[in-house]
Scaffold this motif. Structure first.
Motif, mmCIF file in Angstrom:
data_model
loop_
_atom_site.group_PDB
_atom_site.id
_atom_site.type_symbol
_atom_site.label_atom_id
_atom_site.label_comp_id
_atom_site.label_asym_id
_atom_site.label_seq_id
_atom_site.Cartn_x
_atom_site.Cartn_y
_atom_site.Cartn_z
ATOM 1 N N ALA A 97 0.826 -1.205 0.000
ATOM 2 C CA ALA A 97 0.000 0.000 0.000
ATOM 3 C C ALA A 97 0.861 1.257 0.000
ATOM 4 C CB ALA A 97 -0.932 -0.004 1.205
ATOM 5 N N GLY A 98 0.511 2.186 -0.852
ATOM 6 C CA GLY A 98 1.202 3.463 -0.903
ATOM 7 C C GLY A 98 2.512 3.456 -1.662
ATOM 8 N N ARG A 99 2.852 2.330 -2.278
ATOM 9 C CA ARG A 99 4.109 2.258 -3.034
ATOM 10 C C ARG A 99 3.833 1.955 -4.496
ATOM 11 N NH1 ARG A 99 8.620 -1.077 0.317
ATOM 12 N NH2 ARG A 99 8.805 0.391 2.017
ATOM 13 N N PRO A 100 4.606 2.576 -5.375
ATOM 14 C CA PRO A 100 4.483 2.237 -6.790
ATOM 15 C C PRO A 100 4.967 0.809 -7.042
ATOM 16 C CG PRO A 100 5.604 4.334 -6.497
ATOM 17 C CD PRO A 100 5.508 3.689 -5.144
ATOM 18 N N ARG A 101 4.581 0.257 -8.160
ATOM 19 C CA ARG A 101 5.057 -1.069 -8.565
ATOM 20 C C ARG A 101 6.446 -0.937 -9.180
ATOM 21 N NH1 ARG A 101 1.533 -5.404 -10.135
ATOM 22 N NH2 ARG A 101 -0.399 -5.241 -8.969
ATOM 23 N N GLY A 102 7.122 -2.062 -9.278
ATOM 24 C CA GLY A 102 8.404 -2.090 -9.965
ATOM 25 C C GLY A 102 9.559 -1.628 -9.101
ATOM 26 N N CYS A 103 10.643 -1.274 -9.767
ATOM 27 C CA CYS A 103 11.889 -0.914 -9.098
ATOM 28 C C CYS A 103 12.479 0.327 -9.754
ATOM 29 C CB CYS A 103 12.866 -2.093 -9.212
ATOM 30 S SG CYS A 103 14.523 -1.758 -8.610
ATOM 31 N N LEU A 104 12.727 1.345 -8.963
ATOM 32 C CA LEU A 104 13.301 2.583 -9.491
ATOM 33 C C LEU A 104 14.632 2.328 -10.187
ATOM 34 C CD1 LEU A 104 13.234 5.680 -9.810
ATOM 35 C CD2 LEU A 104 14.331 5.814 -7.562
ATOM 36 N N LEU A 105 15.442 1.408 -9.652
ATOM 37 C CA LEU A 105 16.746 1.134 -10.263
ATOM 38 C C LEU A 105 16.598 0.518 -11.642
ATOM 39 C CD1 LEU A 105 18.789 -0.338 -7.281
ATOM 40 C CD2 LEU A 105 18.770 1.998 -8.135
ATOM 41 N N VAL A 106 15.505 -0.196 -11.875
ATOM 42 C CA VAL A 106 15.281 -0.842 -13.165
ATOM 43 C C VAL A 106 14.603 0.113 -14.135
ATOM 44 C CG1 VAL A 106 14.057 -2.722 -14.351
ATOM 45 C CG2 VAL A 106 15.189 -3.150 -12.162
ATOM 46 N N GLY A 166 13.574 -9.063 -13.614
ATOM 47 C CA GLY A 166 12.418 -9.526 -14.376
ATOM 48 C C GLY A 166 11.143 -9.466 -13.562
ATOM 49 N N LEU A 167 11.228 -9.807 -12.281
ATOM 50 C CA LEU A 167 10.073 -9.708 -11.395
ATOM 51 C C LEU A 167 9.594 -8.256 -11.303
ATOM 52 C CD1 LEU A 167 11.295 -12.104 -8.568
ATOM 53 C CD2 LEU A 167 9.346 -12.525 -10.090
ATOM 54 N N ALA A 168 10.535 -7.321 -11.247
ATOM 55 C CA ALA A 168 10.168 -5.901 -11.194
ATOM 56 C C ALA A 168 9.420 -5.486 -12.453
ATOM 57 C CB ALA A 168 11.416 -5.043 -11.003
ATOM 58 N N VAL A 169 9.887 -5.948 -13.602
ATOM 59 C CA VAL A 169 9.218 -5.616 -14.858
ATOM 60 C C VAL A 169 7.839 -6.264 -14.924
ATOM 61 C CG1 VAL A 169 9.318 -5.880 -17.377
ATOM 62 C CG2 VAL A 169 11.375 -5.214 -16.103
#
Length: 193
Positions: A97-106, A166-169
């Motif tokens: 909750a309250g967090r974007p999906r994915g990874c900023l580094l990716v 890949g999980l982040a994507v």
């Protein structure tokens, strides 16, 4: 005498972080950033120097905050647990909750125009640093007999890190936590005992 800041720098940085995380460096415009942060452009420049400076500050908060479990996972008691905890972090980050999906580094700046190559390079260096730490962790596991002697620590680290990215994507594409956990389970079947 300079006027005191009329805003909380950490709170403003957190708002910028969320925008960078969801839109990437280039996708987050100065107007969007200043609106999200509740400040004007002169305040942004006076505090952070530039959009790039703001991104660097947001990236530091990201690494020390939302992404901190990744580095903590590398220090798990066993190499297998380190790999599992890293991948599980990426699978379970979906839906916090309250967090974007994915990874900023990716997703922060994989592709960018020539003017922003420095940002892309900073993110690449952070990803490479994590890969290097994971490689060292697996080298230690080999020395301690936890991994087979013929296992390549570098290849194994790249495998685990590639699955994490890949999980982040997949997270960005809408995969559910349950779907991503099944990927982690499959990936762990390939991890050497």
């Amino acid at each position: 005498m300079p006027r005191p800041r009329a805003f909380d720098v950490d709170e403003a940085t957190d708002r910028a972080l969320e925008l960078f995380w969801t839109r990437g460096f280039e996708g987050a415009t100065l107007d969007q950033l200043t609106t999200a942060m509740g400040i004007n452009r002169p305040s942004l420049y006076a505090t952070f120097g530039s959009k790039e400076g703001l991104f660097q500050r947001a990236l530091e908060r990201y690494v020390a905050g939302p992404a901190a479990p990744v580095l903590a996972a590398i220090e798990a008691e066993t190499a297998r647990d380190a790999a599992f905890r890293m991948m599980r972090f990426y699978s379970d980050a979906v839906g916090i909750a309250g967090r974007p999906r994915g990874c900023l580094l990716v997703q922060g700046a994989l592709v960018c125009n020539d003017a922003n190559v420095g940002i892309r390079d900073v993110l690449s260096a952070k990803r490479q640093a994590t890969l290097a730490l994971l490689t060292k962790r697996f080298e230690r596991a080999k020395r301690e007999g936890e991994l087979p002697k013929d296992a390549s620590a570098a290849d194994l680290a790249r495998y685990v890190w590639s699955v994490c990215q890949g999980l982040a994507v997949q997270s960005m594409d809408g995969a559910t936590r349950e779907q991503l956990r099944r990927v982690v389970d499959l990936a762990m079947q390939a991890f050497p005992c």
